[in-house]
Design an enzyme around this catalytic site. Structure first.
Site, PDB file in Angstrom:
ATOM      1  N   ASP A  29      39.668  17.410 -14.634  1.00 10.79           N
ATOM      2  CA  ASP A  29      41.108  17.554 -14.413  1.00 10.79           C
ATOM      3  C   ASP A  29      41.929  17.080 -15.608  1.00 10.79           C
ATOM      4  OD1 ASP A  29      40.342  14.915 -13.981  1.00 10.79           O
ATOM      5  OD2 ASP A  29      40.797  14.948 -11.847  1.00 10.79           O
TER       6      ASP A  29
ATOM      7  N   ASN B 278      41.736   7.543  -1.437  1.00  9.77           N
ATOM      8  CA  ASN B 278      42.041   8.465  -0.325  1.00  9.77           C
ATOM      9  C   ASN B 278      40.974   9.548  -0.153  1.00  9.77           C
ATOM     10  OD1 ASN B 278      42.477  10.164  -2.476  1.00  9.77           O
ATOM     11  ND2 ASN B 278      44.658  10.474  -2.132  1.00  9.77           N
TER      12      ASN B 278
ATOM     13  N   HIS C  21      39.810  11.584  -2.537  1.00  9.31           N
ATOM     14  CA  HIS C  21      39.886  12.772  -3.412  1.00  9.31           C
ATOM     15  C   HIS C  21      38.720  12.815  -4.406  1.00  9.31           C
ATOM     16  CE1 HIS C  21      42.729  10.733  -6.615  1.00  9.31           C
ATOM     17  NE2 HIS C  21      41.473  10.547  -6.941  1.00  9.31           N
TER      18      HIS C  21
ATOM     19  N   GLU D 159      43.352  16.522  -3.489  1.00 10.93           N
ATOM     20  CA  GLU D 159      43.890  15.506  -2.592  1.00 10.93           C
ATOM     21  C   GLU D 159      43.570  15.865  -1.140  1.00 10.93           C
ATOM     22  OE1 GLU D 159      44.659  12.921  -3.980  1.00 10.93           O
ATOM     23  OE2 GLU D 159      46.405  12.969  -5.292  1.00 10.93           O
TER      24      GLU D 159
HETATM   25  C1  F6R Z   1      39.302  11.574 -12.640  1.00 10.17           C
HETATM   26  C2  F6R Z   1      39.282  12.056 -11.276  1.00 10.17           C
HETATM   27  C3  F6R Z   1      39.578  11.181 -10.110  1.00 10.17           C
HETATM   28  C4  F6R Z   1      38.944   9.789 -10.214  1.00 10.17           C
HETATM   29  C5  F6R Z   1      39.328   8.940  -9.008  1.00 10.17           C
HETATM   30  C6  F6R Z   1      38.786   7.536  -9.095  1.00 10.17           C
HETATM   31  O1  F6R Z   1      38.986  12.610 -13.546  1.00 10.17           O
HETATM   32  O2  F6R Z   1      39.041  13.186 -11.117  1.00 10.17           O
HETATM   33  O3  F6R Z   1      39.127  11.816  -8.943  1.00 10.17           O
HETATM   34  O4  F6R Z   1      37.556   9.919 -10.290  1.00 10.17           O
HETATM   35  O5  F6R Z   1      40.718   8.884  -8.879  1.00 10.17           O
HETATM   36  O6  F6R Z   1      39.385   6.871 -10.163  1.00 10.17           O
HETATM   37  P1  F6R Z   1      38.896   5.412 -10.611  1.00 10.17           P
HETATM   38  O7  F6R Z   1      37.527   5.587 -11.143  1.00 10.17           O
HETATM   39  O8  F6R Z   1      39.895   5.013 -11.664  1.00 10.17           O
HETATM   40  O9  F6R Z   1      38.956   4.578  -9.397  1.00 10.17           O
END
Ligand code: F6R
Length: 267
Positions: free
Chosen positions: A67, A136, A138, A143
């Site tokens: 992303d 959450n 995702h 989301e």
């Molecule tokens: C990042 C992504 C997100 C993260 C998720 C967890 O490219 O796609 O889904 O993997 O938000 O983020 P952290 O590792 O910072 O808790």
């Protein structure tokens, strides 16, 4: 699904980096899907060390990030392109032209999804996808209530995600609320998934993903339909799993079988 529960974040980083390096050693032109965020950084450090020590070369590897924010130039200090350059690409022997991050700065962001899907298809699909998980549930920026059949597209971030990620932006600085993200179907089409999670704040999302009903409410639960997903998590992230002891018990058998007969599940 495989669930590997390890003592702490260090073990999660070591184990996941080992799987990535083994995969690349077996298939040097592996197409690797990558994630940003805090969780994979320690794994990237392990990959950098392995590369520096000559245990693996990433010269032929191709990568696709999950992303990118909409509205940030790739050179912006918080763009995911900058994150990847600084946390991995600049320190390994990869050809930077072989690395892709969704384009977040197109005049028409709606064109980014089909463009990116086409790039992935032309590369022959993703062999191994690294995922983190949001508090959450995702994956990527899919989301809660995302379509389980979604493809790469523009996605509006939830307030929770914007708040979780606000730690990376300076006070008063523009923080994007839109992203381009691979879809859930895009992720389900990858050959293998490694989902990494550490810390108590991920425990509910992990329990919902592994043991909850498959539902758009927890996008990571869609991985229940994926052919070869491995959750590599620490004890804290595993703390709300009801069948935790069973997963540990299964792993003992599986490791023995793989030692004896090899792993016939491809990458
Ligand atoms: C990042 C992504 C997100 C993260 C998720 C967890 O490219 O796609 O889904 O993997 O938000 O983020 P952290 O590792 O910072 O808790």
């Amino acid at each position: 699904m495989e669930v590997i529960i390890l003592k702490n974040a260090t073990e999660v980083a070591e184990r996941s980096a080992r799987i990535v390096c083994d995969t690349v050693n077996k298939k040097p032109n592996t197409v690797l899907g990558l994630a940003t965020g805090s969780t994979p950084v320690a794994m990237y450090k392990e990959m950098i060390n392995a590369n520096k020590e000559g245990k693996v070369s990433f010269k032929q590897m191709r990568t696709f990030n999950l992303d990118e924010y909409v509205g940030l130039d790739p050179s912006h200090h918080q763009s995911y392109r900058t994150f990847m350059n600084e946390n991995l690409f600049n320190d390994i022997d990869i050809d930077i032209d072989n690395t892709q991050v969704p384009p977040g700065n197109l005049e028409n962001p709606m064109e980014a999804g089909p463009y990116y899907e086409d790039l992935i298809a032309k590369a022959g699909g993703i062999d191994l996808q690294i995922l983190g998980i949001g508090t959450n549930g995702h994956i990527g920026f899919n989301e809660p209530t995302s379509s389980l059949a979604s493809r790469t597209r523009v996605k509006t971030l939830t307030e929770t995600t914007v708040k979780d990620n606000s730690r990376f932006f300076k006070e008063g600085e523009f923080q994007p609320t839109l992203s381009i993200t691979m879809g859930i179907k895009t992720i389900l089409e990858t050959k293998r998934v490694l989902l990494l999670a550490t810390g108590k704040n991920k425990a509910k999302a992990i329990a919902d993903a592994i043991e909850g009903p498959m539902a758009g409410r927890c996008p990571a639960s869609a991985l229940q339909m994926h052919e070869h997903t491995t959750f590599i998590i620490d004890e804290d992230a595993a703390s709300q799993l009801e069948m935790k002891e069973y997963y540990k018990y299964v792993l003992g058998f599986q490791d023995n079988l793989i030692d004896k007969f090899g792993d016939s599940r491809g990458v």
